[in-house]
Design a protein around this motif. Structure first.
Motif, PDB file in Angstrom:
ATOM      1  N   PHE A   1       0.809   4.190  -2.752  1.00  0.00           N
ATOM      2  CA  PHE A   1       0.521   5.563  -2.318  1.00  0.00           C
ATOM      3  C   PHE A   1       1.630   6.511  -2.773  1.00  0.00           C
ATOM      4  O   PHE A   1       1.360   7.591  -3.304  1.00  0.00           O
ATOM      5  CB  PHE A   1       0.358   5.616  -0.798  1.00  0.00           C
ATOM      6  CG  PHE A   1      -0.056   6.959  -0.274  1.00  0.00           C
ATOM      7  CD1 PHE A   1      -1.390   7.280  -0.135  1.00  0.00           C
ATOM      8  CD2 PHE A   1       0.891   7.904   0.082  1.00  0.00           C
ATOM      9  CE1 PHE A   1      -1.783   8.529   0.353  1.00  0.00           C
ATOM     10  CE2 PHE A   1       0.521   9.150   0.565  1.00  0.00           C
ATOM     11  CZ  PHE A   1      -0.826   9.454   0.699  1.00  0.00           C
TER      12      PHE A   1
ATOM     13  N   GLU B   1      -5.170  10.310   3.409  1.00  0.00           N
ATOM     14  CA  GLU B   1      -4.966   9.379   4.520  1.00  0.00           C
ATOM     15  C   GLU B   1      -3.928   8.353   4.085  1.00  0.00           C
ATOM     16  O   GLU B   1      -4.257   7.359   3.450  1.00  0.00           O
ATOM     17  CB  GLU B   1      -6.281   8.673   4.875  1.00  0.00           C
ATOM     18  CG  GLU B   1      -7.378   9.618   5.334  1.00  0.00           C
ATOM     19  CD  GLU B   1      -8.720   8.925   5.477  1.00  0.00           C
ATOM     20  OE1 GLU B   1      -8.750   7.697   5.690  1.00  0.00           O
ATOM     21  OE2 GLU B   1      -9.734   9.622   5.355  1.00  0.00           O
ATOM     22  N   ARG B   2      -2.668   8.642   4.404  1.00  0.00           N
ATOM     23  CA  ARG B   2      -1.578   7.740   4.029  1.00  0.00           C
ATOM     24  C   ARG B   2      -1.717   6.433   4.785  1.00  0.00           C
ATOM     25  O   ARG B   2      -1.927   6.473   5.984  1.00  0.00           O
ATOM     26  CB  ARG B   2      -0.229   8.387   4.345  1.00  0.00           C
ATOM     27  CG  ARG B   2       0.926   7.495   3.979  1.00  0.00           C
ATOM     28  CD  ARG B   2       2.279   8.150   4.183  1.00  0.00           C
ATOM     29  NE  ARG B   2       3.335   7.214   3.992  1.00  0.00           N
ATOM     30  CZ  ARG B   2       3.758   6.783   2.810  1.00  0.00           C
ATOM     31  NH1 ARG B   2       3.214   7.234   1.718  1.00  0.00           N
ATOM     32  NH2 ARG B   2       4.730   5.897   2.720  1.00  0.00           N
TER      33      ARG B   2
ATOM     34  N   SER C   1      -3.801   4.864   2.474  1.00  0.00           N
ATOM     35  CA  SER C   1      -4.985   4.194   1.947  1.00  0.00           C
ATOM     36  C   SER C   1      -5.948   5.045   1.116  1.00  0.00           C
ATOM     37  O   SER C   1      -6.810   4.478   0.442  1.00  0.00           O
ATOM     38  CB  SER C   1      -5.769   3.559   3.098  1.00  0.00           C
ATOM     39  OG  SER C   1      -6.136   4.551   4.034  1.00  0.00           O
ATOM     40  N   HIS C   2      -5.814   6.373   1.125  1.00  0.00           N
ATOM     41  CA  HIS C   2      -6.841   7.159   0.445  1.00  0.00           C
ATOM     42  C   HIS C   2      -6.345   8.560   0.081  1.00  0.00           C
ATOM     43  O   HIS C   2      -5.694   9.223   0.880  1.00  0.00           O
ATOM     44  CB  HIS C   2      -8.070   7.288   1.353  1.00  0.00           C
ATOM     45  CG  HIS C   2      -9.180   8.093   0.789  1.00  0.00           C
ATOM     46  ND1 HIS C   2     -10.007   7.644  -0.207  1.00  0.00           N
ATOM     47  CD2 HIS C   2      -9.598   9.342   1.076  1.00  0.00           C
ATOM     48  CE1 HIS C   2     -10.891   8.585  -0.501  1.00  0.00           C
ATOM     49  NE2 HIS C   2     -10.661   9.626   0.265  1.00  0.00           N
TER      50      HIS C   2
ATOM     51  N   THR D   1      -2.180  -5.497  -3.476  1.00  0.00           N
ATOM     52  CA  THR D   1      -2.801  -4.207  -3.182  1.00  0.00           C
ATOM     53  C   THR D   1      -3.777  -3.863  -4.288  1.00  0.00           C
ATOM     54  O   THR D   1      -3.431  -3.912  -5.470  1.00  0.00           O
ATOM     55  CB  THR D   1      -1.731  -3.105  -3.052  1.00  0.00           C
ATOM     56  OG1 THR D   1      -0.866  -3.447  -1.967  1.00  0.00           O
ATOM     57  CG2 THR D   1      -2.361  -1.757  -2.783  1.00  0.00           C
TER      58      THR D   1
ATOM     59  N   ASP E   1      -8.416   4.893  -3.785  1.00  0.00           N
ATOM     60  CA  ASP E   1      -8.499   4.052  -2.593  1.00  0.00           C
ATOM     61  C   ASP E   1      -7.561   2.878  -2.762  1.00  0.00           C
ATOM     62  O   ASP E   1      -7.546   2.220  -3.811  1.00  0.00           O
ATOM     63  CB  ASP E   1      -9.939   3.584  -2.370  1.00  0.00           C
ATOM     64  CG  ASP E   1     -10.831   4.733  -1.927  1.00  0.00           C
ATOM     65  OD1 ASP E   1     -10.556   5.288  -0.849  1.00  0.00           O
ATOM     66  OD2 ASP E   1     -11.765   5.090  -2.660  1.00  0.00           O
ATOM     67  N   ILE E   2      -6.765   2.624  -1.720  1.00  0.00           N
ATOM     68  CA  ILE E   2      -5.710   1.615  -1.762  1.00  0.00           C
ATOM     69  C   ILE E   2      -5.936   0.668  -0.590  1.00  0.00           C
ATOM     70  O   ILE E   2      -5.957   1.103   0.563  1.00  0.00           O
ATOM     71  CB  ILE E   2      -4.327   2.291  -1.640  1.00  0.00           C
ATOM     72  CG1 ILE E   2      -4.164   3.382  -2.689  1.00  0.00           C
ATOM     73  CG2 ILE E   2      -3.218   1.257  -1.732  1.00  0.00           C
ATOM     74  CD1 ILE E   2      -3.057   4.376  -2.392  1.00  0.00           C
ATOM     75  N   GLU E   3      -6.108  -0.617  -0.898  1.00  0.00           N
ATOM     76  CA  GLU E   3      -6.315  -1.573   0.192  1.00  0.00           C
ATOM     77  C   GLU E   3      -5.634  -2.892  -0.105  1.00  0.00           C
ATOM     78  O   GLU E   3      -5.471  -3.273  -1.265  1.00  0.00           O
ATOM     79  CB  GLU E   3      -7.806  -1.786   0.466  1.00  0.00           C
ATOM     80  CG  GLU E   3      -8.594  -2.357  -0.683  1.00  0.00           C
ATOM     81  CD  GLU E   3     -10.072  -2.505  -0.376  1.00  0.00           C
ATOM     82  OE1 GLU E   3     -10.419  -2.939   0.737  1.00  0.00           O
ATOM     83  OE2 GLU E   3     -10.878  -2.185  -1.248  1.00  0.00           O
ATOM     84  N   GLU E   4      -5.213  -3.555   0.968  1.00  0.00           N
ATOM     85  CA  GLU E   4      -4.595  -4.868   0.833  1.00  0.00           C
ATOM     86  C   GLU E   4      -5.690  -5.896   0.601  1.00  0.00           C
ATOM     87  O   GLU E   4      -6.699  -5.906   1.299  1.00  0.00           O
ATOM     88  CB  GLU E   4      -3.803  -5.219   2.083  1.00  0.00           C
ATOM     89  CG  GLU E   4      -2.551  -4.377   2.237  1.00  0.00           C
ATOM     90  CD  GLU E   4      -1.760  -4.703   3.489  1.00  0.00           C
ATOM     91  OE1 GLU E   4      -2.005  -5.757   4.113  1.00  0.00           O
ATOM     92  OE2 GLU E   4      -0.907  -3.887   3.857  1.00  0.00           O
TER      93      GLU E   4
ATOM     94  N   LYS F   1       0.835  -1.211   0.000  1.00  0.00           N
ATOM     95  CA  LYS F   1       0.000   0.000   0.000  1.00  0.00           C
ATOM     96  C   LYS F   1       0.860   1.246   0.000  1.00  0.00           C
ATOM     97  O   LYS F   1       0.573   2.213  -0.697  1.00  0.00           O
ATOM     98  CB  LYS F   1      -0.918   0.014   1.240  1.00  0.00           C
ATOM     99  CG  LYS F   1      -2.057  -0.943   1.187  1.00  0.00           C
ATOM    100  CD  LYS F   1      -2.822  -1.012   2.507  1.00  0.00           C
ATOM    101  CE  LYS F   1      -3.382   0.319   2.915  1.00  0.00           C
ATOM    102  NZ  LYS F   1      -4.314   0.222   4.055  1.00  0.00           N
ATOM    103  N   GLU F   2       1.917   1.235   0.800  1.00  0.00           N
ATOM    104  CA  GLU F   2       2.796   2.397   0.909  1.00  0.00           C
ATOM    105  C   GLU F   2       3.460   2.720  -0.424  1.00  0.00           C
ATOM    106  O   GLU F   2       3.568   3.881  -0.810  1.00  0.00           O
ATOM    107  CB  GLU F   2       3.856   2.169   1.994  1.00  0.00           C
ATOM    108  CG  GLU F   2       3.304   2.139   3.403  1.00  0.00           C
ATOM    109  CD  GLU F   2       2.642   0.815   3.813  1.00  0.00           C
ATOM    110  OE1 GLU F   2       2.693  -0.177   3.026  1.00  0.00           O
ATOM    111  OE2 GLU F   2       2.046   0.773   4.896  1.00  0.00           O
TER     112      GLU F   2
END
Length: 150
Positions: free
Chosen positions: A19, A76-77, A79-80, A108, A100-103, A15-16
């Motif tokens: 981002f 929102e580091r 994830s968003h 990811t 939007d970023i999610e595991e 995710k990081e």
């Protein structure tokens, strides 16, 4: 109430890392330009915090340019990111665009959503194709040796 269309892709990175590729100018200039256009790094203004400003110039292959502008609404580091985006700075406040970023299952998932506003179905199809080209380049950046070691 916005009516969103989305592009969803699964990427083999944290995710990081995803981002960072979305929010760091040196990466943004590559994927926002894709292989077809140039986004000069010096044209970028990326204040990636709520209320921060976004500016970019997209130089087109036939010689024209598109100036982009927006405002970061929510960050929102890792994830968003939500922001407004317009290709008519000064006359249009821009449409909401969400990252939007999610595991998901050891990978990811990146979801890009945009308000359809008054876009025609053809405009939405073209925008989705553009977002898929963006994600192709994001994936390429993530697979580069420098990112794999990050």
């Amino acid at each position: 109430m916005p009516d969103y269309f989305t592009v969803v892709r699964t990427l083999g990175a944290s995710k990081e890392q995803v981002f960072d590729v979305i929010t760091l100018p040196e990466h943004f200039a590559v994927w926002f330009g894709t292989a077809v256009v140039e986004v000069p790094l010096e044209s970028l203004r990326m204040e990636v915090w709520p209320g921060g400003q976004f500016r970019a110039e997209m130089k087109l292959p036939e010689g024209g340019a598109i100036n982009w502008a927006g405002t970061y609404v929510d960050v929102e580091r890792p994830s968003h990111v939500s922001m407004t985006l317009t290709d008519q700075p000064g006359s249009d406040p821009g449409l909401p665009v969400l990252f939007d970023i999610e595991e998901v299952g050891g990978a990811t998932q990146l979801t890009i959503s945009q308000d359809r506003s008054d876009f025609s179905d053809d405009q939405i199809a073209a925008t989705i194709a553009g977002y898929n080209a963006f994600v192709d380049d994001i994936e390429e950046i993530l697979q580069s040796p420098a990112q794999e070691n990050a």
